[in-house]
Design a protein around this motif. Structure first.
Motif, PDB file in Angstrom:
ATOM      1  N   ASN A 296       4.554   4.224  15.157  1.00  0.00           N
ATOM      2  CA  ASN A 296       4.905   3.770  13.816  1.00  0.00           C
ATOM      3  C   ASN A 296       3.633   3.551  13.018  1.00  0.00           C
ATOM      4  N   ARG A 298       2.934   1.933  10.496  1.00  0.00           N
ATOM      5  CA  ARG A 298       2.725   0.546  10.047  1.00  0.00           C
ATOM      6  C   ARG A 298       1.885  -0.253  11.033  1.00  0.00           C
ATOM      7  N   GLU A 301      -1.928  -0.343  10.473  1.00  0.00           N
ATOM      8  CA  GLU A 301      -2.393  -0.770   9.157  1.00  0.00           C
ATOM      9  C   GLU A 301      -2.550  -2.286   9.101  1.00  0.00           C
ATOM     10  N   GLU A 303      -2.269  -5.792   6.423  1.00  0.00           N
ATOM     11  CA  GLU A 303      -1.194  -6.250   5.546  1.00  0.00           C
ATOM     12  C   GLU A 303      -1.224  -5.571   4.181  1.00  0.00           C
ATOM     13  N   GLY A 305      -1.599  -2.340   3.876  1.00  0.00           N
ATOM     14  CA  GLY A 305      -1.215  -0.950   4.060  1.00  0.00           C
ATOM     15  C   GLY A 305      -2.381  -0.018   4.289  1.00  0.00           C
ATOM     16  N   TYR A 622      11.715   5.066  10.179  1.00  0.00           N
ATOM     17  CA  TYR A 622      10.507   5.680  10.741  1.00  0.00           C
ATOM     18  C   TYR A 622      10.128   6.941   9.973  1.00  0.00           C
ATOM     19  N   ASP A 626       8.425   5.066   6.689  1.00  0.00           N
ATOM     20  CA  ASP A 626       7.169   4.737   7.357  1.00  0.00           C
ATOM     21  C   ASP A 626       6.250   5.931   7.585  1.00  0.00           C
TER      22      ASP A 626
END
Length: 682
Positions: A296, A298, A301, A303, A305, A622, A626
């Motif tokens: 994933n 995310r 990364e 907070e 991004g 996903y 994402d």
């Protein structure tokens, strides 16, 4: 026509594209190929009959289709009897590259001769001292039970056996199973080998046993097996970065990686030296940079991004090659006699320039690459940048193979290969293993079985991820759901569309992890089919975004791609005679299409898709939110319904809406004709 294409596709993938993910074609650093016999791509049986290793030139694979011959040793219940019934030593593994099919006529004579040579070598080294790390080894054997039975003080020492696993994906009771691996290890130790056990990544995710414990059950089992070293695969990150580092702390073995970074600093040691049989063996770890998009995004990364974790990725591959080379050079300087690259790189076309072959072709000093990620079983010999031969060995997935690399007492690598388990019934079930590891596995599975035996419906046909006919050279089924339509792909996409109430449903083939057998369906089967527990959502997309997504998902066909899209409410053609012109950025996200498109005649229902029109689409967060599998073209899409349901709940509810029965409309394993492959220009 579709069935014929799929059989040809399987042959192409196994014989050509599985290894065409090499360094840039035409590279001046690549040595000329020595075996350039053309391979046929029509018959699957031709793949299954191959039997030797083949040297590969990465610069010519795309133009020449050499015959990728396989070196394999199958083992009759080796662990059960303690006899190495199929381990026939070769004099030198690197001499296999130039053999032709005629060598198979004299295999029996060679085997006898090789065994005599090994026996002579063993006798000459009978008195060799192998006391390095003896106290640690004795402690390990006392805890695991392995090696407790001895044949006497005069037992001959045969050298070192490295056993390796890859892409277990929680399949601890499938194939050989961990208890079968335990039996093999025990047998090898009784024969006089010192054992090292390593894992190539993707161990902790893929079945309910891993999902419910967030990987902890698998780490505990690996601790009981006394693994010596492991690397993170892309799916080690699937439970989030905090959980991954918690699992690393719980592991009794080290994780290594020469390219996993946070804020450009290495997270783990890049290498480790293990001493066995007075031989210093260096292990270097490397993980695919595609981890960012195949786990994933995310999780990598902060907070804001912004990517803070990385894998030495760039568009040329140079950062990765340099990282591997530095780690290899350093471990050699530290005194390693041999260097093994434990890799989670694979051979998929879409992974260039980060495949195992890219790395081999752009480095030196590596003796053997133990590779995972692409779930293949290919045994390959190719040349590094100095023209020296390097062996690459892959061991499939879910314990259907176990790899080994045999090192003589003198420190010579005698053979690197795999044992395969081809039966549908697992070795632990067939032989009734009752060793300590099986007891631990059974206990762990019992904890997950309590709520998973519930029946949720039935299916009148097997729903498959595999081609029902085509298999690779080790008779392992070919996962066609990653490059073509299947009935299970249709079913899952239909479920998304129906439950989301949308125009279109999409599902990435790599997210569907197992077939569903005909008959009763349990929650356990469904949770193993969708092990990622992804949330689903509904978004509004333009026709142009959908076209870009189909082009991106189809870029590797006829090769595999976990991001290949199974669809509902939609149909399209893939013209494979047109090379993909999709471009990716340095982190492997979609950047654009720079030439002719290979996806054509896209229809929504019976109407042509309009690039300017908007459509509602249901799929996993996903993919749609994402940027999983690199689908960055969906950035900015309007979200109509977030956190709709989990993918598993979507399937359960859809089966209920069907009255509990998945009917004959899904009987054809090749699907309903939504995705058509066009191989020749009109």
């Amino acid at each position: 026509m579709k069935k014929k294409f799929l059989q040809r596709t399987a042959a192409l993938v196994v014989m050509t594209l599985l290894l065409s993910v090499t360094a840039f074609a035409g590279s001046e650093d690549t040595a000329p190929v020595e075996n350039t016999d053309a391979a046929g791509t029509e018959s699957v049986s031709e793949i299954e009959e191959e039997g030797e290793e083949t040297e590969v030139d990465p610069a010519k694979l795309e133009d020449e289709n050499p015959s990728f011959q396989i070196a394999s040793e199958e083992i009759a219940p080796l662990g059960m009897t303690g006899e190495q019934t199929a381990d026939k030593p070769d004099k030198d593994q690197n001499k296999d590259a130039d053999k032709s099919g005629k060598d198979r006529d004299t295999d029996a004579d060679k085997s006898d001769k090789d065994q005599d040579q090994d026996t002579d070598a063993d006798k000459s080294d009978k008195d060799q001292n192998q006391d390095a790390d003896k106290s640690d080894k004795d402690k390990k054997e006392d805890e695991s039970g392995a090696g407790q039975e001895k044949t006497g003080e005069d037992q001959e020492k045969k050298g070192v056996m490295i056993l390796f696993t890859s892409d277990i994906h929680c399949g601890v009771n499938e194939g050989f199973g961990l208890s079968g691996l335990y039996q093999i290890r025990k047998s090898m130790e009784k024969q006089g080998y010192e054992i090292l056990l390593v894992d190539d990544g993707d161990a902790i995710q893929g079945e309910t046993i891993g999902l419910l414990s967030k990987g902890e059950s698998i780490i505990k089992l690996m601790n009981k097996m006394h693994y010596d070293v492991a690397i993170p695969g892309n799916h080690e990150f699937d439970y989030g970065m905090d959980q991954f580092f918690k699992l690393v702390e719980e592991a009794d073995f080290p994780y290594i990686s020469c390219n996993f970074t946070k804020d450009d600093e290495l997270v783990f040691d890049p290498s480790i030296i293990k001493e066995a049989g007075n031989i210093k063996i260096g292990f270097v770890g490397v993980t695919t940079p595609r981890s960012i998009i195949t786990s994933n995004p995310r999780f990598f990364e902060n907070e804001k991004g912004e990517l803070i974790y990385g894998f030495k990725q760039d568009e040329t591959g140079k950062k990765l090659y340099d990282a591997v080379q530095k780690a290899v050079d350093d471990v050699r300087a530290e005194g390693a006699d041999l260097v093994y690259l434990i890799a989670h790189l694979g051979n998929e076309e879409k992974a260039r320039p980060w495949t195992y072959a890219d790395v081999i072709a752009n480095t030196n000093g590596i003796d053997v690459v133990l590779d995972g990620h692409s779930h293949d079983t290919e045994q390959v010999v190719m040349k590094n940048k100095d023209g020296e031969k390097v062996v690459r060995s892959a061991v499939g997935t879910k314990m259907n193979c176990i790899g080994y690399s045999r090192i003589s007492p003198e420190g010579k690598i005698e053979k690197t290969d795999i044992w395969t388990w081809e039966n549908k019934e697992s070795a632990p079930a067939l032989f009734g293993f009752d060793n300590e590891i099986q007891k631990k596995v059974d206990a762990a599975e019992e904890d997950t079985e309590k709520d998973l035996g519930v029946e949720v419906g039935e299916t009148e046909a097997e729903l498959t991820i595999d081609d029902p006919v085509a298999k690779d050279s080790h008779k392992i089924p070919f996962p066609v759901i990653r490059c073509a339509e299947t009935n299970l792909g249709d079913f899952c996409a239909d479920a998304f569309r129906a439950q989301g109430g949308t125009d279109i449903g999409i599902c990435n083939g790599g997210g569907i992890r197992r077939s569903i057998d005909k008959g009763k369906i349990t929650m356990k089967e469904l949770s193993s089919m969708f092990p990622f527990n992804n949330d689903t959502c509904v978004v509004e997309l333009t026709g142009q975004q959908i076209l870009d997504a189909l082009e991106w998902g189809s870029r590797a066909v006829p090769g595999e791609n976990g991001g290949f899209l199974q669809v509902s409410g939609l149909s399209y053609e893939i013209h494979t005679y047109i090379d993909s012109t999709c471009k990716a950025d340095e982190s492997a996200f979609f950047k654009g299409v720079e030439g002719e498109r290979r996806v054509k005649n896209v229809k929504v229902g019976d109407q042509d898709l309009d690039p300017e029109k908007t459509y509602t689409v249901c799929g996993t967060e996903y993919v749609l939110l994402d940027k999983g599998d690199g689908y960055s073209m969906f950035d900015g899409a309007e979200v109509l319904n977030r956190n709709l349901k989990t993918d598993l709940q979507i399937i359960v509810d859809y089966i209920s809406d069907l009255g509990g029965v998945i009917g004959e409309q899904y009987a054809d394993p090749y699907g309903q004709g939504r995705i058509v492959i066009v191989e020749k220009a009109p």
